[in-house]
Structures are given as structure tokens and as C-alpha cells.
Scaffold this motif. Structure first.
Motif, mmCIF file in Angstrom:
data_model
loop_
_atom_site.group_PDB
_atom_site.id
_atom_site.type_symbol
_atom_site.label_atom_id
_atom_site.label_comp_id
_atom_site.label_asym_id
_atom_site.label_seq_id
_atom_site.Cartn_x
_atom_site.Cartn_y
_atom_site.Cartn_z
ATOM 1 N N GLN A 80 0.844 -1.186 0.000
ATOM 2 C CA GLN A 80 0.000 0.000 0.000
ATOM 3 C C GLN A 80 0.889 1.249 0.000
ATOM 4 O O GLN A 80 2.021 1.223 0.485
ATOM 5 N N GLU B 288 0.915 3.873 1.790
ATOM 6 C CA GLU B 288 1.356 4.290 3.124
ATOM 7 C C GLU B 288 2.574 3.484 3.580
ATOM 8 O O GLU B 288 3.523 4.029 4.148
ATOM 9 N N LEU B 289 2.563 2.183 3.324
ATOM 10 C CA LEU B 289 3.710 1.346 3.682
ATOM 11 C C LEU B 289 4.925 1.731 2.841
ATOM 12 O O LEU B 289 6.051 1.791 3.356
ATOM 13 N N ARG C 9 5.646 4.674 1.651
ATOM 14 C CA ARG C 9 6.186 5.917 2.221
ATOM 15 C C ARG C 9 6.980 5.635 3.496
ATOM 16 O O ARG C 9 8.055 6.190 3.709
ATOM 17 N N ALA C 10 6.452 4.759 4.343
ATOM 18 C CA ALA C 10 7.156 4.413 5.582
ATOM 19 C C ALA C 10 8.496 3.742 5.277
ATOM 20 O O ALA C 10 9.512 4.033 5.921
#
Length: 80
Positions: free
Chosen positions: A22, A24-25, A27-28
Motif C-alpha cells: 500500500q 502508506e507502507l 512511504r514508511a
């Protein structure tokens, strides 16, 4: 056959996996790579960090280690 002290080397041929994450992952993971670069002075590719992260996670999961050990013993003794 000679009796060598060194056991046969384990299979070390990398297995290529493709996966989707995803946004968000992703980006992390990119943020983690940035912090890694600040800490160690070299910017890794996210793709190079993921195998080490997964190995660290699995090695630290005591429940998995115990369950896996139990499965190995059962397989050796013929139980399933």
C-alpha cells in the motif's frame, strides 16, 4: 567420502519475490531508508532493506520459532 568439519553449505540461491504494498507502507519504507542513510551514511534501496527487515522480524517472533521447532520435531518423528 572425507569427514570434513565444515558441514555442507545451505542453499544460498536467492528466491525472487514480487509483491505489492500500500502507498502508506511504501512511504514508511522510504522514510526508513532515509533514516538508515542518516545513521549509516549510505542510502539503501528499499528493495534491499525489505529482506533484512523480514528476516529480523521472523527471528524475533518467539511464537513462530516455537511453533516451527515443534513442526520440525513432529516431521522427524513421523507425526503430522
Amino acid at each position: 567420502m572425507p569427514n570434513l568439519k565444515l558441514a555442507r553449505l545451505p542453499d544460498r540461491v536467492p528466491v525472487k519475490l514480487a509483491l505489492n504494498v500500500q502507498p502508506e507502507l511504501h512511504r514508511a519504507l522510504c522514510d526508513y531508508a532515509g533514516l538508515y542513510a542518516e545513521t549509516y551514511g549510505e542510502m539503501p534501496r528499499v528493495e534491499d532493506l525489505i529482506p533484512a527487515m523480514l528476516a529480523s522480524f521472523i527471528e524475533s517472533d518467539r511464537g513462530f520459532t516455537v511453533a516451527r521447532s515443534g513442526k520440525s520435531k513432529a516431521a522427524v518423528s513421523g507425526q503430522q
